[in-house]
Design an enzyme around this catalytic site. Structure first.
Site, mmCIF file in Angstrom:
data_model
loop_
_atom_site.group_PDB
_atom_site.id
_atom_site.type_symbol
_atom_site.label_atom_id
_atom_site.label_comp_id
_atom_site.label_asym_id
_atom_site.label_seq_id
_atom_site.Cartn_x
_atom_site.Cartn_y
_atom_site.Cartn_z
ATOM 1 N N GLY A 46 0.820 -1.072 0.000
ATOM 2 C CA GLY A 46 0.121 -0.110 0.068
ATOM 3 C C GLY A 46 0.856 1.137 0.024
ATOM 4 O O GLY A 46 1.946 1.423 0.515
ATOM 5 N N GLN A 51 2.764 9.955 1.277
ATOM 6 C CA GLN A 51 4.102 9.348 1.393
ATOM 7 C C GLN A 51 5.091 9.907 0.188
ATOM 8 O O GLN A 51 6.352 9.534 0.207
ATOM 9 C CB GLN A 51 4.135 7.923 1.284
ATOM 10 C CG GLN A 51 3.407 7.465 2.677
ATOM 11 C CD GLN A 51 3.254 5.939 2.796
ATOM 12 O OE1 GLN A 51 2.236 5.278 2.129
ATOM 13 N NE2 GLN A 51 4.417 5.181 3.213
ATOM 14 N N CYS A 93 5.923 -0.110 7.106
ATOM 15 C CA CYS A 93 5.295 1.228 6.511
ATOM 16 C C CYS A 93 6.588 1.508 5.332
ATOM 17 O O CYS A 93 7.543 1.342 6.059
ATOM 18 C CB CYS A 93 4.831 2.353 7.186
ATOM 19 S SG CYS A 93 4.397 3.686 6.318
ATOM 20 N N LEU A 94 6.443 1.838 4.218
ATOM 21 C CA LEU A 94 7.225 2.440 3.268
ATOM 22 C C LEU A 94 8.224 3.377 3.710
ATOM 23 O O LEU A 94 9.099 3.698 3.336
ATOM 24 C CB LEU A 94 6.776 2.532 1.849
ATOM 25 C CG LEU A 94 6.342 1.123 1.226
ATOM 26 C CD1 LEU A 94 5.925 1.407 -0.374
ATOM 27 C CD2 LEU A 94 7.724 0.169 0.905
ATOM 28 N N HIS A 137 -4.593 1.381 7.611
ATOM 29 C CA HIS A 137 -3.351 1.853 7.701
ATOM 30 C C HIS A 137 -3.148 3.109 6.722
ATOM 31 O O HIS A 137 -2.538 3.878 6.880
ATOM 32 C CB HIS A 137 -2.179 0.781 7.336
ATOM 33 C CG HIS A 137 -0.888 1.457 7.236
ATOM 34 N ND1 HIS A 137 0.298 0.796 8.081
ATOM 35 C CD2 HIS A 137 -0.187 2.080 6.435
ATOM 36 C CE1 HIS A 137 1.214 1.377 7.776
ATOM 37 N NE2 HIS A 137 1.149 2.447 6.569
ATOM 38 N N GLU A 138 -3.506 2.745 5.294
ATOM 39 C CA GLU A 138 -3.475 3.728 4.296
ATOM 40 C C GLU A 138 -4.205 4.796 4.506
ATOM 41 O O GLU A 138 -4.042 6.153 4.339
ATOM 42 C CB GLU A 138 -3.689 3.081 2.901
ATOM 43 C CG GLU A 138 -2.843 1.796 2.422
ATOM 44 C CD GLU A 138 -1.158 2.391 2.619
ATOM 45 O OE1 GLU A 138 -0.659 3.641 2.587
ATOM 46 O OE2 GLU A 138 -0.354 1.637 3.192
ATOM 47 N N HIS A 141 -3.004 7.496 6.931
ATOM 48 C CA HIS A 141 -1.787 8.580 6.270
ATOM 49 C C HIS A 141 -2.692 9.741 5.885
ATOM 50 O O HIS A 141 -1.898 10.707 5.953
ATOM 51 C CB HIS A 141 -1.131 7.731 5.054
ATOM 52 C CG HIS A 141 0.003 6.917 5.357
ATOM 53 N ND1 HIS A 141 1.112 7.386 6.229
ATOM 54 C CD2 HIS A 141 0.209 5.585 4.989
ATOM 55 C CE1 HIS A 141 2.001 6.390 6.205
ATOM 56 N NE2 HIS A 141 1.487 5.173 5.700
HETATM 57 NI NI NI Z 1 2.449 3.352 5.631
#
Ligand code: NI
Length: 188
Positions: A46, A51, A93-94, A137-138, A141
């Site tokens: 995701g 981000q 998370c990236l 999660h997304e 953000h």
């Molecule tokens: Ni994330």
């Protein structure tokens, strides 16, 4: 194909509340394609627009695994309309390379959003699956909320962050989640 730079934890804009998309223009479609490209190159499941430095309410996911066909799903102006149950599991998370910690999530969610053609859809994800957790999660953000804010044990999370040269837990951003805490206690 355009792979964008992913902002790391500690970048102030990751904490901003993102703005609604008013028109699903070609610019938004390009943004979505760039997000998929960036997510796939980084082996993510995701990615949210903030981000890559774009504070708009857009995220993409693909939770397909192994030899399953790709299953890219884009969410524009998403809203979680139902949530229930609780699940605790490891998340990453990236924006936090290689750092994983236990977080609290709802087990079941229902989300509505616009797809990349601007058409509304509703998606249900149950049983604490990767899809159910990834959606939460997304979606977080877009409100400047990060997975570590849902930590089961912030001291453990701090250790993990330290090990990966990331800034410590931002104590003020930790979430008070009495409903989830209560559900965890009842599960035990
Ligand atoms: Ni994330």
């Amino acid at each position: 194909m355009a792979v964008k730079k992913i902002l790391k934890y500690g970048t102030p804009s990751l904490r901003e509340k993102s703005k609604e998309v008013h028109k699903v223009s070609s610019k938004i479609k390009t943004l979505i394609q760039d997000m998929f490209d960036t997510m796939y190159v980084n082996n993510g499941v995701g990615l949210a627009a903030p981000q890559i430095g774009i504070n708009l309410r857009v995220f993409v996911i693909d939770v397909s695994t192994g030899d399953e066909p790709l299953n890219p799903i884009a969410f524009i102006n998403p809203k979680i309309i139902k949530k229930s149950g609780v699940v605790v599991s490891q998340e990453g998370c990236l924006s936090f390379p290689e750092a994983y910690t236990d977080v609290k999530r709802y087990k079941n969610v229902m989300i509505k959003a616009l797809d990349r053609n601007g058409r509304p859809f509703v998606l249900e994800a149950n049983d604490g699956t990767l899809l159910a957790r990834c959606i939460q999660h997304e979606n977080d953000h877009l409100d400047g909320i990060l997975f570590i804010d849902h930590s089961v044990n912030r001291f453990e999370t701090d250790e993990v962050l330290k090990k990966h040269d990331l800034p410590p837990v931002e104590v003020n951003n930790l979430l008070d989640e009495p409903e989830l805490d209560e559900a965890i206690r009842n599960d035990e």
